[in-house]
Scaffold this motif. Structure first.
Motif, PDB file in Angstrom:
ATOM      1  N   VAL A  46      -7.896 -13.992 -27.573  1.00 11.57           N
ATOM      2  CA  VAL A  46      -8.590 -15.075 -28.253  1.00 11.57           C
ATOM      3  C   VAL A  46      -8.541 -16.315 -27.365  1.00 11.57           C
ATOM      4  O   VAL A  46      -7.692 -16.431 -26.477  1.00 11.57           O
ATOM      5  CB  VAL A  46      -7.956 -15.402 -29.621  1.00 11.57           C
ATOM      6  CG1 VAL A  46      -8.256 -14.328 -30.633  1.00 11.57           C
ATOM      7  CG2 VAL A  46      -6.448 -15.625 -29.489  1.00 11.57           C
ATOM      8  N   LEU A  47      -9.467 -17.225 -27.612  1.00 11.36           N
ATOM      9  CA  LEU A  47      -9.439 -18.506 -26.932  1.00 11.36           C
ATOM     10  C   LEU A  47      -8.624 -19.479 -27.774  1.00 11.36           C
ATOM     11  O   LEU A  47      -8.821 -19.565 -28.991  1.00 11.36           O
ATOM     12  CB  LEU A  47     -10.860 -19.050 -26.761  1.00 11.36           C
ATOM     13  CG  LEU A  47     -10.951 -20.425 -26.095  1.00 11.36           C
ATOM     14  CD1 LEU A  47     -10.580 -20.326 -24.619  1.00 11.36           C
ATOM     15  CD2 LEU A  47     -12.347 -21.017 -26.256  1.00 11.36           C
ATOM     16  N   VAL A  48      -7.698 -20.169 -27.147  1.00 14.26           N
ATOM     17  CA  VAL A  48      -6.874 -21.139 -27.863  1.00 14.26           C
ATOM     18  C   VAL A  48      -7.031 -22.520 -27.235  1.00 14.26           C
ATOM     19  O   VAL A  48      -7.104 -22.656 -26.008  1.00 14.26           O
ATOM     20  CB  VAL A  48      -5.387 -20.726 -27.886  1.00 14.26           C
ATOM     21  CG1 VAL A  48      -4.802 -20.671 -26.481  1.00 14.26           C
ATOM     22  CG2 VAL A  48      -4.576 -21.671 -28.772  1.00 14.26           C
ATOM     23  N   ARG A  49      -7.130 -23.520 -28.080  1.00 12.33           N
ATOM     24  CA  ARG A  49      -7.084 -24.927 -27.670  1.00 12.33           C
ATOM     25  C   ARG A  49      -5.889 -25.550 -28.390  1.00 12.33           C
ATOM     26  O   ARG A  49      -5.840 -25.558 -29.627  1.00 12.33           O
ATOM     27  CB  ARG A  49      -8.370 -25.674 -28.041  1.00 12.33           C
ATOM     28  CG  ARG A  49      -9.608 -25.169 -27.330  1.00 12.33           C
ATOM     29  CD  ARG A  49     -10.847 -25.964 -27.728  1.00 12.33           C
ATOM     30  NE  ARG A  49     -10.822 -27.338 -27.225  1.00 12.33           N
ATOM     31  CZ  ARG A  49     -11.261 -27.707 -26.024  1.00 12.33           C
ATOM     32  NH1 ARG A  49     -11.757 -26.805 -25.186  1.00 12.33           N
ATOM     33  NH2 ARG A  49     -11.214 -28.980 -25.654  1.00 12.33           N
ATOM     34  N   ARG A  50      -4.935 -26.062 -27.625  1.00 10.91           N
ATOM     35  CA  ARG A  50      -3.709 -26.623 -28.202  1.00 10.91           C
ATOM     36  C   ARG A  50      -3.697 -28.121 -27.966  1.00 10.91           C
ATOM     37  O   ARG A  50      -3.727 -28.585 -26.828  1.00 10.91           O
ATOM     38  CB  ARG A  50      -2.472 -25.965 -27.599  1.00 10.91           C
ATOM     39  CG  ARG A  50      -2.456 -24.451 -27.756  1.00 10.91           C
ATOM     40  CD  ARG A  50      -1.249 -23.837 -27.091  1.00 10.91           C
ATOM     41  NE  ARG A  50      -0.041 -24.127 -27.849  1.00 10.91           N
ATOM     42  CZ  ARG A  50       1.195 -24.045 -27.322  1.00 10.91           C
ATOM     43  NH1 ARG A  50       1.352 -23.743 -26.042  1.00 10.91           N
ATOM     44  NH2 ARG A  50       2.236 -24.284 -28.071  1.00 10.91           N
TER      45      ARG A  50
ATOM     46  N   VAL B 201      -5.788 -24.838 -22.733  1.00  5.68           N
ATOM     47  CA  VAL B 201      -7.058 -24.205 -23.105  1.00  5.68           C
ATOM     48  C   VAL B 201      -7.114 -22.904 -22.311  1.00  5.68           C
ATOM     49  O   VAL B 201      -7.218 -22.934 -21.083  1.00  5.68           O
ATOM     50  CB  VAL B 201      -8.282 -25.087 -22.768  1.00  5.68           C
ATOM     51  CG1 VAL B 201      -9.569 -24.368 -23.151  1.00  5.68           C
ATOM     52  CG2 VAL B 201      -8.188 -26.435 -23.471  1.00  5.68           C
ATOM     53  N   ALA B 202      -7.026 -21.779 -22.998  1.00 11.05           N
ATOM     54  CA  ALA B 202      -6.917 -20.510 -22.275  1.00 11.05           C
ATOM     55  C   ALA B 202      -7.222 -19.336 -23.191  1.00 11.05           C
ATOM     56  O   ALA B 202      -7.195 -19.453 -24.426  1.00 11.05           O
ATOM     57  CB  ALA B 202      -5.512 -20.352 -21.691  1.00 11.05           C
ATOM     58  N   GLN B 203      -7.518 -18.184 -22.565  1.00 14.69           N
ATOM     59  CA  GLN B 203      -7.590 -16.928 -23.299  1.00 14.69           C
ATOM     60  C   GLN B 203      -6.196 -16.324 -23.314  1.00 14.69           C
ATOM     61  O   GLN B 203      -5.563 -16.178 -22.266  1.00 14.69           O
ATOM     62  CB  GLN B 203      -8.583 -15.967 -22.655  1.00 14.69           C
ATOM     63  CG  GLN B 203     -10.037 -16.358 -22.844  1.00 14.69           C
ATOM     64  CD  GLN B 203     -11.003 -15.272 -22.405  1.00 14.69           C
ATOM     65  OE1 GLN B 203     -10.653 -14.084 -22.387  1.00 14.69           O
ATOM     66  NE2 GLN B 203     -12.210 -15.665 -22.040  1.00 14.69           N
ATOM     67  N   VAL B 204      -5.710 -15.976 -24.493  1.00 15.88           N
ATOM     68  CA  VAL B 204      -4.349 -15.456 -24.646  1.00 15.88           C
ATOM     69  C   VAL B 204      -4.369 -14.224 -25.544  1.00 15.88           C
ATOM     70  O   VAL B 204      -5.309 -14.032 -26.324  1.00 15.88           O
ATOM     71  CB  VAL B 204      -3.423 -16.530 -25.258  1.00 15.88           C
ATOM     72  CG1 VAL B 204      -3.342 -17.747 -24.355  1.00 15.88           C
ATOM     73  CG2 VAL B 204      -3.897 -16.927 -26.660  1.00 15.88           C
TER      74      VAL B 204
ATOM     75  N   SER C 246      -1.287 -28.782 -32.748  1.00 12.06           N
ATOM     76  CA  SER C 246      -2.363 -28.051 -33.407  1.00 12.06           C
ATOM     77  C   SER C 246      -2.952 -27.027 -32.442  1.00 12.06           C
ATOM     78  O   SER C 246      -3.489 -27.393 -31.393  1.00 12.06           O
ATOM     79  CB  SER C 246      -3.449 -29.021 -33.873  1.00 12.06           C
ATOM     80  OG  SER C 246      -4.527 -28.336 -34.458  1.00 12.06           O
ATOM     81  N   SER C 247      -2.847 -25.742 -32.802  1.00 10.97           N
ATOM     82  CA  SER C 247      -3.381 -24.660 -31.967  1.00 10.97           C
ATOM     83  C   SER C 247      -4.565 -24.027 -32.675  1.00 10.97           C
ATOM     84  O   SER C 247      -4.414 -23.448 -33.749  1.00 10.97           O
ATOM     85  CB  SER C 247      -2.313 -23.603 -31.701  1.00 10.97           C
ATOM     86  OG  SER C 247      -1.195 -24.160 -31.027  1.00 10.97           O
ATOM     87  N   SER C 248      -5.764 -24.152 -32.087  1.00 11.37           N
ATOM     88  CA  SER C 248      -6.986 -23.604 -32.671  1.00 11.37           C
ATOM     89  C   SER C 248      -7.383 -22.332 -31.931  1.00 11.37           C
ATOM     90  O   SER C 248      -7.528 -22.337 -30.700  1.00 11.37           O
ATOM     91  CB  SER C 248      -8.127 -24.621 -32.585  1.00 11.37           C
ATOM     92  OG  SER C 248      -7.849 -25.759 -33.377  1.00 11.37           O
ATOM     93  N   TYR C 249      -7.565 -21.247 -32.692  1.00 10.28           N
ATOM     94  CA  TYR C 249      -7.890 -19.942 -32.120  1.00 10.28           C
ATOM     95  C   TYR C 249      -9.317 -19.543 -32.498  1.00 10.28           C
ATOM     96  O   TYR C 249      -9.731 -19.701 -33.648  1.00 10.28           O
ATOM     97  CB  TYR C 249      -6.924 -18.881 -32.637  1.00 10.28           C
ATOM     98  CG  TYR C 249      -5.474 -19.120 -32.285  1.00 10.28           C
ATOM     99  CD1 TYR C 249      -4.931 -18.614 -31.105  1.00 10.28           C
ATOM    100  CD2 TYR C 249      -4.638 -19.842 -33.136  1.00 10.28           C
ATOM    101  CE1 TYR C 249      -3.601 -18.826 -30.780  1.00 10.28           C
ATOM    102  CE2 TYR C 249      -3.310 -20.063 -32.816  1.00 10.28           C
ATOM    103  CZ  TYR C 249      -2.795 -19.546 -31.640  1.00 10.28           C
ATOM    104  OH  TYR C 249      -1.479 -19.767 -31.320  1.00 10.28           O
TER     105      TYR C 249
END
Length: 242
Positions: free
Chosen positions: A125-129, A104-107, A142-145
């Motif tokens: 963007v913020l991503v939750r993988r 969970v990070a800004q990338v 699953s990577s949610s942006y």
């Protein structure tokens, strides 16, 4: 900076017309008012009226019939699909899904995600993988942006798994509404990190289900890249030939 999703005039007009279809003011099979009548009734420009009608036609509420005009079809039928990876990724609870949150990070925004979200390529963007497992074996990554501004005021940046779906969380916290999803399926080679997480041998391809979730105006709210080991997938559909 707050993330505002302001509906354009043509979207608001389309929503008003849709409401009149649903309440029976414009029953199925009837003619909708002409463009001139709508321009006068709502005080909007002709291009705005045309775009609103086009939106309703695209979504199946209206149809044009040569020699008749624009006909009301009524509420579109919901077509159930056998495999809706996008809906699953948006609605499942991380906390109750077998697997783990990888990151969970800004990338920096990937180019394809930037194009879908309509944000600059230099943005973050913020991503939750989420790595999904079955019987201890990885079956999906699953990577949610999300636009960083949209995530403000939510728990999306928290490292703990969410106990509700990402869609439900955003709709509750930001008072927005998801309307439709576009899915694109393609094959590609995974990155070294992706292959490691999915326990793939070198050179093994993956299927990428690229999901773009939008509001009624077409503004993208979330992008999900669902990676599936290609050798464990089979796509099938049945349809009539007309």
């Amino acid at each position: 900076m707050a993330y505002e999703v302001a509906a354009p005039k043509y979207v608001r007009l389309a929503q008003t017309l849709q409401g009149r279809i649903e309440d029976g003011t414009y029953p199925p099979g009837s003619l909708v008012p002409s463009e001139n009548q709508l321009v006068q009734a709502f005080g909007m420009s002709r291009p705005t009226v045309v775009r609103a009608l086009d939106l309703l036609k695209r979504d199946g509420w209206l149809e044009s019939r040569q020699g008749f005009g624009t006909i009301v079809r009524g509420r579109p039928e919901v077509v159930e699909q056998k495999d809706q990876r996008g809906r699953e990724a948006l609605e499942r609870s991380e906390a109750s899904t077998s697997g783990r949150l990888v990151d969970v990070a800004q990338v920096p925004v990937p180019p394809r995600v930037a194009a879908a979200l309509g944000i600059p390529r230099r943005a973050k963007v913020l991503v939750r993988r989420l790595l999904v497992e079955e019987d201890g074996e990885p079956v999906e990554l699953s990577s949610s942006y999300f636009p960083v501004g949209l995530a403000e005021g939510t728990s999306l940046a928290d490292s703990a798994p969410l106990g509700e779906g990402l869609r439900a969380h955003l709709e509750a916290r930001r008072k927005i509404r998801f309307d439709h999803v576009t899915e694109r399926v393609s094959a590609r080679r995974p990155s070294e990190e992706e292959a490691g997480l999915l326990a793939l041998p070198p050179g093994e391809p993956v299927l990428s289900v690229f999901v773009v979730a939008c509001d009624v105006s077409g503004q993208a709210l979330q992008v999900v890249d669902v990676l599936l080991p290609a050798d464990r997938q089979e796509l099938e559909d049945t349809y009539r030939l007309g």
